[in-house]
Every structure is written in structure tokens, then in C-alpha cells.
Design a protein around this motif. Sequence first.
Motif, short mmCIF file in Angstrom:
data_model
loop_
_atom_site.label_atom_id
_atom_site.label_comp_id
_atom_site.label_asym_id
_atom_site.label_seq_id
_atom_site.Cartn_x
_atom_site.Cartn_y
_atom_site.Cartn_z
N GLN B 10 34.95 50.36 39.26
CA GLN B 10 35.83 50.49 40.42
C GLN B 10 35.10 50.08 41.69
O GLN B 10 35.61 49.33 42.52
CB GLN B 10 36.29 51.96 40.58
CG GLN B 10 37.31 52.39 39.53
CD GLN B 10 38.61 51.58 39.60
OE1 GLN B 10 39.02 51.17 40.66
NE2 GLN B 10 39.22 51.32 38.47
N LEU B 11 33.85 50.58 41.79
CA LEU B 11 33.05 50.24 42.98
C LEU B 11 32.83 48.74 43.06
O LEU B 11 32.97 48.12 44.11
CB LEU B 11 31.68 50.94 42.90
CG LEU B 11 31.64 52.35 43.47
CD1 LEU B 11 30.26 52.94 43.22
CD2 LEU B 11 31.94 52.36 44.97
N LYS B 13 34.63 46.46 41.84
CA LYS B 13 35.88 45.78 42.15
C LYS B 13 36.08 45.75 43.66
O LYS B 13 36.40 44.73 44.25
CB LYS B 13 37.04 46.52 41.48
CG LYS B 13 37.86 45.60 40.59
CD LYS B 13 38.98 46.35 39.96
CE LYS B 13 39.38 45.68 38.66
NZ LYS B 13 40.36 46.44 37.93
N THR B 14 35.84 46.90 44.29
CA THR B 14 36.01 46.99 45.73
C THR B 14 35.04 46.02 46.41
O THR B 14 35.41 45.28 47.32
CB THR B 14 35.71 48.43 46.20
OG1 THR B 14 36.35 49.30 45.31
CG2 THR B 14 36.19 48.66 47.60
N LYS B 15 33.81 46.04 45.92
CA LYS B 15 32.79 45.18 46.50
C LYS B 15 33.15 43.71 46.28
O LYS B 15 33.02 42.88 47.16
CB LYS B 15 31.44 45.51 45.85
CG LYS B 15 30.24 44.95 46.59
CD LYS B 15 28.97 45.38 45.87
CE LYS B 15 27.79 44.59 46.36
NZ LYS B 15 26.58 44.88 45.59
N LEU B 18 35.97 42.66 48.55
CA LEU B 18 35.45 42.46 49.90
C LEU B 18 34.67 41.14 49.97
O LEU B 18 34.82 40.35 50.91
CB LEU B 18 34.54 43.64 50.29
CG LEU B 18 33.91 43.59 51.68
CD1 LEU B 18 34.98 43.51 52.76
CD2 LEU B 18 33.05 44.84 51.91
#
Lengths: 358, 179
Positions: B10-11, B13-15, B18
Motif C-alpha cells: 500500500q505504501l 502504491k502511494t509512493k 506520487l
Amino acid sequence: MVKLEKMLEEFKETADQTLLRDIQDTTKLEQRIRQKMNTSRNKKRPYLAYTVCAAVAIVMVFVGVAPFFKQNEAVGGGGQATSVPPVAIPSDEAIMQRVQELKSVLHIDLPQDRVTELLSTPDHVASENGGSGDDGADEYWEYSLFRKMGYVSSPKSMIMIDEEGLLNRDTGISVNIGWENKKLLWYSLIYPQGKELYLYKMNSNGTVSESKISESQPTPSILDLSPEEEELYFSYLDKKKDEILRDMTIEQILKMYIRAQQDGDLEMQYALHIQDEEYEKPTLEQFLSDVKKDPIGAENTMRHVQMLREQTDTLEYQWTDKTEGIVWIKFKDNRKKLGYRMIHNKKRIWKVSWMPIQ
Amino acid sequence: MRGLELAQNQLDKTKEALFEEVMQAYLKKVLRLVYLIVKDRSSAEDITQEVFLKAYKGLGSFREESSMQTWIYRIAVNEAKKHLRSWSFRNLFYKPEVDAGIVEGIESAVIKSDHRIRFARIVMELPSSYRQLIILHYYEELSAEEVADIMGISTGAVYTKLHRARQKLKEQLEKEGAW
């Protein structure tokens, strides 16, 4: 000045329509970056890497893959007995290929365990008690690559070259490594090609040299310094005072610079470069550190200087500005002439431009 | 363990999301900026790749103390400067024409104004420290404060160097009779 400001204001549009008009499509670059990014992300995830490694290991068991460098230790050298059967005398091409492989992996500060992984345990080891230590090394290792099974070199000391063994191809490459605190400080490769033996050395400052062992003196070149110039060269090397260079011509300064490159004297090269805020000149420490980390650059410099020494026919000077000039080097083999940009410093002494084109 | 992996994904993916935004917004800009500094397309692409890999690694630590543009331009300028110090750059030898695609094929360019073409060439022949300032200030249209932040120098130093760079340009224009 009004016109200059106007031109500067228009510079964005001008640059977009001229300099940058071909830089539109970045799709391939984007793909490259994503690929690299994925590789680096996967490296961070050991659980994924383990899965891949396990799969690769299984394949290796079946195909019998040996480590990259060890797999060619076919004739028993390298200090470890292997089950690989002996092969014929290595060809010059095979030796040269191995030399190139070694050059691509050995570098300053490489840890001992990494070298052991690549080359296995050394044939000879001398600690600081056995070694002179004058070069800063506290340990020395030696490998004989492509050594014939059962061959024992005639010189018993690591400081002697087994010329006969190398020329007879009883052994193919002699690798010597100097260590400091378990990290590679310098290394040398001695290897035959035809009837000649070559010595390649990476020095502790990151510069490299290569020469025929039989060659006691380099072939004379138009770039050689005269005895008077050499005296000034060593005086400047010692004191680094620009006044010593006051009466030297632009060509003489360039010859001194090429000599400093040939000798791998980085501090001398640095001192001969222009010191001016206009130029992106790093500090001496940055410069020395950059060279240490750039073995390909060191190799290129060495080849370039060799070419200059062999092929330079004439040096011609051309003023380009009140404080700048170009020394054009013309070659014997009619290749395209080469220009070194030189700059008069504030004391009106010639120096080599930090970056010839900027 | 599975939960941890899921959280990590999940992390990431966010990164990643961005990073995609950053790449879409700045890739071409960074490539152009780097190209104007190093004057070589292939080197500019290699350097740009390095810039974005560094940006990806550093995204987590980006604190928004400066704008994203300033942050990524700072990485780009530093990487380009590193290249200018490298062997391959230092050993490009002097050649009378600038290898910047400015001379050849210019006839077909949209722009036909000769004095503007000559001016662009003169900018590209400036010493690199001056050229970087001209590019950041006039091409990227950044303020002196932003340029100072990117180059790691004081705003005063930016003004002084910009003044010298303009002097140098003026001298060159006069020398070539381009006024």
C-alpha cells in the motif's frame, strides 16, 4: 543593454524552438526509469529475492553453473582445486578477455571478501611483516591465473616476475594486489601477448598505467619535455608556485600537463588547471576522490595519453581571445586535429582550461 | 508477515502514484534543463534517469520545505555538475562549433530570426557556472531566491553572478557584432 535584456527575455522561446526542439518525446526515457525503479525496488525486498534465488539455484544445480570468474580456472590455478578438466594453453585472446574482465571488477576500496568471491583464495599472501609497506599496503596477495596443473613458478618471491612461465604460457596472468585495512589499495596484472609481457597497474590514487615490461624507456615523442623544461616541471611539482611557469609558452604548459597525466600525478594536473570562479572546478579533494571512483576515466586518460605521445606531429597555437588560446594538436595519421583550450590567469600565466568546452 | 507485505504494498502504491505524478510533471523539464547544462542528449538522458531514481528514493524524506520543483531541480543541477566534473566531460576537447543542435538544420526551424539563433549559441558557449544561472533564471523563469536555493548559494551571489554573466554575454555579442 536594453537589447540584451530583450534577447534574454526571448531566450526561453528561442531555446524551445532551436536547442530543444528535438526534445519532445520522452516515452523511452520514462520506460527506462520505470524499469530501473522496479529493479531497485525488488532488491529491497529480500523475500522476493529469496524466491528468485531459490529458483535460480535449482536451475544452477541442473546446468552446473560455476561462479563467473572461477569457471575458467581450468588449468588448476587460483589456489583452489577444481573438478574442471585441464584445457589447452590459453590463447592471447582468452588472456586478454580475462584481463578486461579483471579490470572491470577490480577497483580501489574493493573489500577482500569480494575479491575472494571473485577469484577464490590467493596463491600467495604476504602480511606487512613480509611486505615492504612503503606503498601504504599492509598485506599483499598474488594469483596465478590459467596456471598449468602442477606448475610451480621459478621465482619464489612475490616481488619477482615469473617472466619465463608467463612467456611459455605455463601461467597466463599474474595478479598482484596491495591491501590496506582489508580494502584494495592498488593492483597490477602481468600478462603475455605474443612474445611480449605487459604490466598494467592501477595505482592507489586511481590512475592507471600500462607498458611492455621489456620497454625500459618510452618511445621518444614530440611531447617529451626538454631537460630544462623537466627541471621547471619538477620545481613546480615540488612548490606549486605559478611564478615558476612565468616564462613558459602555452605549448610548454600543455606539454607539462600531458606529462602529469602520463605520470598519473593528479595534484600536478590540478595545479596546472585554471583556478577561476567562471569554471566548474571542484576542490582538490573532490577531484582526487572523483578520479578514484572512475576507473574507466583513468583507463581512457591512459589510452588518450598513449595516443597523443605516439601520434602527435605538430602543436600549433591560436589566439581566440585576449586571455584565451587554443593549442591545436595535429596527428601523423591524419586523424582530426584536437584542440586544448588554454587560459591566461590573472598573473598572465598560461593554464589549462578546466573543461575545454563549456 | 502477509499483513506487513500488504501494508508495504500500500505504501509503495502511494509512493508510486506520487512518483508517477512527479515524472509526468517534471521529466521533460528536467531533461531540457540538464541538456542545456551538459549540451549532450545522451548524457542528459542518463543524468535525468539518475535524477528520478534519486527522487524516487528520496520521496519519503521530502519535507516540503521547498517546492517539489525546487527540490527536483536541485537534484538535477547537482547531478549535472557531477557530470561536468567527470572524465568524459573534462576530456571533450575544444571544437569551434557548439554541439547543441543549434547550427545544423536550423534552416528548417520555426524560428528564422538570425540574431536570436546567434544569441542562443552564445548563451550555450558561456562558462558553465554562468550558463546554469542564465538557464535557471531566464529559461526556467525562476526568481533569484529560487535559483539560490537550487544552486546552494546566497541570493546576493546569484545577483552578482547574473551581472557577470550578462557582462560576458554583452562582450561576446559586441565581439561578434551581433548588436
